[in-house]
Scaffold this active site. Structure first.
Site, PDB file in Angstrom:
ATOM      1  N   ARG A 230       0.847  -1.191   0.000  1.00 33.05           N
ATOM      2  CA  ARG A 230       0.000   0.000   0.000  1.00 33.05           C
ATOM      3  C   ARG A 230       0.883   1.242   0.000  1.00 33.05           C
ATOM      4  O   ARG A 230       1.937   1.277   0.644  1.00 33.05           O
ATOM      5  CB  ARG A 230      -0.892   0.031   1.239  1.00 33.05           C
ATOM      6  CG  ARG A 230      -2.158  -0.771   1.098  1.00 33.05           C
ATOM      7  CD  ARG A 230      -3.111  -0.163   0.059  1.00 33.05           C
ATOM      8  NE  ARG A 230      -4.347  -0.909  -0.051  1.00 33.05           N
ATOM      9  CZ  ARG A 230      -4.586  -1.877  -0.949  1.00 33.05           C
ATOM     10  NH1 ARG A 230      -3.671  -2.225  -1.826  1.00 33.05           N
ATOM     11  NH2 ARG A 230      -5.758  -2.475  -0.989  1.00 33.05           N
ATOM     12  N   HIS A 278      -1.108   0.802  -9.739  1.00 41.20           N
ATOM     13  CA  HIS A 278      -1.794  -0.063  -8.768  1.00 41.20           C
ATOM     14  C   HIS A 278      -2.494  -1.236  -9.477  1.00 41.20           C
ATOM     15  O   HIS A 278      -3.693  -1.457  -9.331  1.00 41.20           O
ATOM     16  CB  HIS A 278      -2.814   0.735  -7.950  1.00 41.20           C
ATOM     17  CG  HIS A 278      -3.281  -0.002  -6.718  1.00 41.20           C
ATOM     18  ND1 HIS A 278      -3.573   0.611  -5.532  1.00 41.20           N
ATOM     19  CD2 HIS A 278      -3.503  -1.315  -6.506  1.00 41.20           C
ATOM     20  CE1 HIS A 278      -3.955  -0.279  -4.637  1.00 41.20           C
ATOM     21  NE2 HIS A 278      -3.926  -1.477  -5.219  1.00 41.20           N
TER      22      HIS A 278
HETATM   23  P1  NDP Z   1      -2.301 -10.835   4.820  1.00 43.06           P
HETATM   24  O1  NDP Z   1      -3.224 -10.229   5.806  1.00 43.06           O
HETATM   25  O2  NDP Z   1      -2.454 -12.276   4.479  1.00 43.06           O
HETATM   26  O3  NDP Z   1      -0.780 -10.607   5.286  1.00 43.06           O
HETATM   27  C1  NDP Z   1      -0.342  -9.413   5.837  1.00 43.06           C
HETATM   28  C2  NDP Z   1       1.076  -9.622   6.328  1.00 43.06           C
HETATM   29  O4  NDP Z   1       1.584  -8.373   6.801  1.00 43.06           O
HETATM   30  C3  NDP Z   1       1.170 -10.623   7.496  1.00 43.06           C
HETATM   31  O5  NDP Z   1       2.305 -11.436   7.360  1.00 43.06           O
HETATM   32  C4  NDP Z   1       1.312  -9.698   8.707  1.00 43.06           C
HETATM   33  O6  NDP Z   1       2.024 -10.279   9.798  1.00 43.06           O
HETATM   34  C5  NDP Z   1       2.127  -8.572   8.097  1.00 43.06           C
HETATM   35  N1  NDP Z   1       1.979  -7.350   8.888  1.00 43.06           N
HETATM   36  C6  NDP Z   1       0.869  -6.605   9.103  1.00 43.06           C
HETATM   37  N2  NDP Z   1       1.129  -5.577   9.922  1.00 43.06           N
HETATM   38  C7  NDP Z   1       2.441  -5.681  10.247  1.00 43.06           C
HETATM   39  C8  NDP Z   1       3.311  -4.924  11.070  1.00 43.06           C
HETATM   40  N3  NDP Z   1       2.890  -3.838  11.734  1.00 43.06           N
HETATM   41  N4  NDP Z   1       4.584  -5.326  11.167  1.00 43.06           N
HETATM   42  C9  NDP Z   1       5.038  -6.420  10.517  1.00 43.06           C
HETATM   43  N5  NDP Z   1       4.261  -7.191   9.711  1.00 43.06           N
HETATM   44  C10 NDP Z   1       2.980  -6.816   9.591  1.00 43.06           C
HETATM   45  O7  NDP Z   1      -2.424  -9.939   3.500  1.00 43.06           O
HETATM   46  P2  NDP Z   1      -2.109 -10.349   1.992  1.00 43.06           P
HETATM   47  O8  NDP Z   1      -0.804 -11.009   1.927  1.00 43.06           O
HETATM   48  O9  NDP Z   1      -3.280 -11.051   1.402  1.00 43.06           O
HETATM   49  O10 NDP Z   1      -2.071  -8.904   1.297  1.00 43.06           O
HETATM   50  C11 NDP Z   1      -1.140  -7.932   1.735  1.00 43.06           C
HETATM   51  C12 NDP Z   1      -1.501  -6.564   1.173  1.00 43.06           C
HETATM   52  O11 NDP Z   1      -1.208  -6.498  -0.222  1.00 43.06           O
HETATM   53  C13 NDP Z   1      -2.986  -6.172   1.226  1.00 43.06           C
HETATM   54  O12 NDP Z   1      -3.341  -5.732   2.509  1.00 43.06           O
HETATM   55  C14 NDP Z   1      -3.048  -5.069   0.206  1.00 43.06           C
HETATM   56  O13 NDP Z   1      -2.785  -3.833   0.840  1.00 43.06           O
HETATM   57  C15 NDP Z   1      -1.913  -5.398  -0.772  1.00 43.06           C
HETATM   58  N6  NDP Z   1      -2.418  -5.761  -2.101  1.00 43.06           N
HETATM   59  C16 NDP Z   1      -1.981  -5.005  -3.168  1.00 43.06           C
HETATM   60  C17 NDP Z   1      -2.396  -5.325  -4.437  1.00 43.06           C
HETATM   61  C18 NDP Z   1      -1.892  -4.564  -5.607  1.00 43.06           C
HETATM   62  O14 NDP Z   1      -2.362  -4.800  -6.737  1.00 43.06           O
HETATM   63  N7  NDP Z   1      -0.940  -3.665  -5.436  1.00 43.06           N
HETATM   64  C19 NDP Z   1      -3.298  -6.457  -4.696  1.00 43.06           C
HETATM   65  C20 NDP Z   1      -3.664  -7.186  -3.507  1.00 43.06           C
HETATM   66  C21 NDP Z   1      -3.241  -6.831  -2.269  1.00 43.06           C
HETATM   67  P3  NDP Z   1       1.469 -11.578  10.566  1.00 43.06           P
HETATM   68  O15 NDP Z   1       1.683 -12.726   9.607  1.00 43.06           O
HETATM   69  O16 NDP Z   1       2.318 -11.688  11.745  1.00 43.06           O
HETATM   70  O17 NDP Z   1       0.025 -11.323  10.844  1.00 43.06           O
HETATM   71  C1  OXD Z   2      -6.306  -5.232  -3.268  1.00 46.25           C
HETATM   72  C2  OXD Z   2      -5.813  -4.309  -4.278  1.00 46.25           C
HETATM   73  O1  OXD Z   2      -6.214  -4.917  -2.084  1.00 46.25           O
HETATM   74  O2  OXD Z   2      -6.194  -4.448  -5.452  1.00 46.25           O
HETATM   75  O3  OXD Z   2      -6.777  -6.324  -3.637  1.00 46.25           O
HETATM   76  O4  OXD Z   2      -5.023  -3.431  -3.974  1.00 46.25           O
END
Ligand code: NDP
Ligand code: OXD
Length: 315
Positions: A230, A278
């Protein structure tokens, strides 16, 4: 069973309206702002809905996010106190890993340099030419997307590590966690990949200080940043300053503090920055509709919903 579709663009809402209708699952689909009787609505499918779109839905039971990220709905005044389900899908995961591998390879194999040489018809090799096994990639976020990305980077031969909030144990990946593990994670990282959600805990964390902690002894001319998590996790002015100060060698950015990225942003014209709008991994309309329809079917049978967001953690 009535579902409200509420997206930032009417055209987007229409696509999901059509998708849900095509499935013929008996859902009564309403598209915001044509809500009909508000008390009919039990489900909502949303992407950056207009402020107030979820107000007054007294019988709402579940909100579904069209994306994997939920920052577009959290922290709003009209978010009702019902489960929020995010989109998790193998195709979305696969395409994010494609993006990550593409950009890691682009910087590792110096494609920006070759593209520039090509503009002058210049036949010139760039040295050194390290193998993947000499490059340390660090992935921030070991969730659904991060775990798949590290697996694929490992197959390509990179030295891979991951960083997350809670400690993970994965045989073939060095895992770091929390504030205590961040420094060591950064020190061993040549290419930093961010797949973090935007939460109060991650807001602005990719700043000058963090970038200055990346490895300085790697085989590339300097550290590389790839952010497809993000935009608000990064501080763009700090990224630019770090590039100018050679604390950062190159960056691939798919997400931005404000989207769309302003045409005036200096990031557009920086020779060592690759920008995509994005779209590292876009949710497929029909896959979202099938997912929502399946989740509703589970819920109606009394089975638990999947991928429910922890509202306290914010992801
Ligand atoms: P998940 O919820 O499965 O994973 C999030 C990860 O981030 C977890 O490993 C979590 O740790 C870690 N995390 C969260 N907060 C912290 C913190 N403060 N410090 C350290 N680690 C942290 O999400 P996804 O993998 O499914 O997706 C991740 C992000 O990708 C989405 O939230 C979205 O913003 C972005 N995204 C972007 C897209 C794009 O096209 N650019 C498309 C899809 C998603 P823990 O394992 O310990 O909980
Ligand atoms: C998502 C994205 O969060 O598209 O899936 O960014």
């Amino acid at each position: 069973m009535t579902i409200l579709v509420a997206c930032n663009h009417p055209k987007t809402s229409v696509r999901f309206d059509e998708g849900l209708r095509k499935l013929g699952n008996g859902l009564d689909v309403r598209v915001w702002p044509d809500t009909g009787k508000l008390s009919d609505i039990r489900y909502a499918l949303v992407w950056k809905p207009e402020e107030g779109a979820l107000t007054g839905l007294s019988n709402l039971e579940v909100v579904f996010s069209i994306g994997a990220g939920v920052d577009h709905v959290l922290g709003r005044s009209d978010i009702p106190d019902v489960p929020l389900v995010r989109f998790v899908d193998p195709n979305l995961t696969m395409r994010m890993s494609e993006y990550v591998c593409l950009h890691v390879l682009t910087h590792h194999r110096r494609m920006l340099d070759y593209a520039e040489h090509q503009t002058r018809g210049e036949w010139k090799e760039v040295w050194p030419q390290p193998g993947a096994n000499e490059i340390r990639v660090g992935v921030m976020g070991l969730g659904v997307l991060g775990l798949d990305a590290v697996e694929k980077l490992k197959i390509l031969g990179y030295q891979v590590a991951g960083w997350s909030r809670s400690q993970k144990q994965i045989d073939w990946v060095e895992c770091f966690a929390g504030d205590n593990g961040l420094k060591d994670f950064l020190t061993r990282t040549d290419i930093l990949v961010c797949l973090l959600p935007h939460t109060p805990g991650t807001d602005g964390m990719i700043n000058s200080e963090l970038i200055s902690g990346l490895a300085k002894d790697g085989p590339l001319p300097g550290p590389v940043l790839i952010n497809a998590g993000r935009g608000r996790v990064q501080v763009e002015s700090d990224i630019l300053n770090s590039l100018e100060a050679d604390a950062l060698w190159a960056a691939s950015l798919d997400v931005f503090e404000e989207e769309p990225l302003s045409p005036k942003s200096p990031l557009w014209v920086h020779p060592r920055v690759i920008i995509t709008p994005h779209n590292a991994s876009i949710s497929d309309d029909l896959a979202v509709c099938r997912y929502v329809s399946d989740q509703i079917a589970r819920y109606e049978k009394g089975e638990p919903l999947e991928n429910v967001v922890d509202l306290k953690r914010g992801y």
